[in-house]
Design an enzyme around this catalytic site. Structure first.
Site, mmCIF file in Angstrom:
data_model
loop_
_atom_site.group_PDB
_atom_site.id
_atom_site.type_symbol
_atom_site.label_atom_id
_atom_site.label_comp_id
_atom_site.label_asym_id
_atom_site.label_seq_id
_atom_site.Cartn_x
_atom_site.Cartn_y
_atom_site.Cartn_z
ATOM 1 N N GLY A 10 -11.203 1.913 13.148
ATOM 2 C CA GLY A 10 -10.772 0.594 12.684
ATOM 3 C C GLY A 10 -11.316 -0.519 13.555
ATOM 4 C CG PHE A 11 -10.752 -5.373 13.960
ATOM 5 C CD1 PHE A 11 -11.880 -5.911 14.554
ATOM 6 C CD2 PHE A 11 -9.533 -6.039 14.113
ATOM 7 C CE1 PHE A 11 -11.797 -7.082 15.305
ATOM 8 C CE2 PHE A 11 -9.438 -7.196 14.850
ATOM 9 C CZ PHE A 11 -10.577 -7.715 15.456
ATOM 10 C CB ILE A 12 -7.974 -3.030 17.281
ATOM 11 C CG1 ILE A 12 -7.660 -4.404 16.680
ATOM 12 C CG2 ILE A 12 -7.560 -2.968 18.752
ATOM 13 C CD1 ILE A 12 -6.196 -4.808 16.704
ATOM 14 C CG ASP A 31 -9.915 5.851 11.011
ATOM 15 O OD1 ASP A 31 -9.744 5.709 9.782
ATOM 16 O OD2 ASP A 31 -9.921 4.903 11.805
ATOM 17 N N GLY A 36 -10.498 1.883 8.148
ATOM 18 C CA GLY A 36 -11.538 2.027 9.168
ATOM 19 C C GLY A 36 -12.875 2.366 8.523
ATOM 20 C CB ALA A 117 -1.239 -0.739 18.230
ATOM 21 C CE1 TYR A 149 1.846 -3.163 9.261
ATOM 22 C CE2 TYR A 149 2.375 -5.376 10.028
ATOM 23 C CZ TYR A 149 1.652 -4.205 10.155
ATOM 24 O OH TYR A 149 0.772 -4.066 11.192
ATOM 25 C CE LYS A 153 2.323 -1.291 12.898
ATOM 26 N NZ LYS A 153 1.563 -0.377 13.767
#
Ligand code: UDP
Length: 322
Positions: A10-12, A31, A36, A117, A149, A153
């Site tokens: 993914g991005f991060i 993943d 991603g 995260a 969401y 989390k």
């Protein structure tokens, strides 16, 4: 040291992979490529230090096997982006909660530390900015899908603390604030890549409402630095929650003007109702500013990149054809 990164394409995650591979660390990625992309890690595909599993964190037996053979786990795999979450509420909630549970269960069993995260979405509609880690969670009604969401989390965070308490899990919770930079996709609604792409193609820049809502945008490179600080001295961080963000605040209208200027764009800035894009379940936050005193004091972390630096990096990324 061997490190497992869920959501590593993914991005991060992929930026963390870059840095760890540069440090000669062994990296294992799980993943499912739902958001991603293989391209994000293509530079390392032939590197023996990298092992990639295209699979889901919902695959319990695989997760158990991988957690057992790694020394530290970064758990990033999660639904991302307001648009994606509104379009796939069930998948978002299920993968957030079940995925975290699988990771925490195996990590407790094998005594492996986990960095989880989490997100600034957790603070929800709380208006008392800047948000400290012990601030109240203020969410909207359950029929507004966006809050599912945030709530999932938050449930992951409750789970993390329960596993810590009852099964001795060494867990570190990071709450990421509007992380942006190269490789972030425009497809899931994130404002910065959307505005850059709109500007580069001289299309209208779509500011929601009057654009007075504000955010603090942090460069993904700064976020990776924060992760490395934690990885290098995890003992200080176990059982703690850390905001990771910058305190440089900007309105969305100002962001639109900056991007238009930095791309020399002919685009018009237009004001639209977000409901015209996100059918139902959308609610916006007026302000979101982190208090980063805790991570700064404990780990000496301060973001280095300005918003202008970030926008220039994102422009370069999109211009390079990605
Ligand atoms: N936004 C906007 N135009 C867009 C997409 C988003 O004005 O095309 C606004 C959105 O209403 C929000 C801010 O930009 O106030 C940040 O949105 P994003 O989805 O990137 O992140 P989040 O809302 O999760 O902070």
């Amino acid at each position: 040291m061997k490190i497992l990164i869920t959501g590593g394409c993914g991005f991060i995650g992929s930026h963390l992979v870059d840095t760890l591979i540069k440090r000669e660390t062994n990296v294992e990625i799980v993943d499912d490529l739902s958001t991603g992309k293989i391209e994000n890690i293509s530079l390392h595909l032939k590197n023996k230090k990298l092992n990639l599993w295209i699979d889901s964190v919902l695959n319990k037996s695989l997760i158990d096997e991988l957690v057992a053979k790694n020394d530290f786990i970064f758990h990033f795999a999660s639904a991302v982006g307001v648009k994606k979450i509104l379009d796939n509420p069930l998948l978002s909630i299920e993968s957030n909660i079940e995925g975290a549970k699988n990771i925490f269960t195996s990590a407790s069993k094998y005594k492996k530390p986990v960095l989880f995260a989490s997100t600034s979405e957790i603070y929800g509609k709380n208006e008392n900015v800047p948000f400290k880690e012990d601030a109240d969670i203020v969410l909207g009604p359950t029929f507004k899908k966006r809050w599912g969401y945030a709530c999932s989390k938050a449930m992951d965070e409750f789970l993390a603390f329960a596993f810590k308490e009852e099964r001795g899990l060494n867990v570190i919770i990071t709450r990421l604030f509007n992380t942006v930079g190269p490789r972030q996709s425009e497809s899931y609604g994130m404002v910065l890549p959307r505005f850059v792409l709109q500007s580069l193609s001289d299309k209208d820049i779509t500011v929601f409402k009057d654009g007075t809502q504000s955010r603090c945008f942090i460069h993904v490179y700064d976020v990776v630095d924060a992760f490395l600080e934690i990885l290098d001295s995890p003992d200080k961080a176990y059982g703690e929650i850390f905001n990771i963000g910058t305190t440089e605040e900007t309105t969305i209208l100002n962001l639109a003007h900056m991007i238009k200027r930095l791309t020399n764009s002919m685009s018009k800035i237009i004001f639209i109702n977000p409901e015209s894009i996100y059918n139902t379940g959308f609610q916006d936050m007026e302000k979101r500013v982190p208090d980063i005193t805790k991570i700064n004091k404990l780990l000496n972390f301060t973001p280095k990149y300005s918003l202008e630096d970030i926008i220039k990096d994102v422009i370069k990324y999109f211009k390079s054809g990605r």
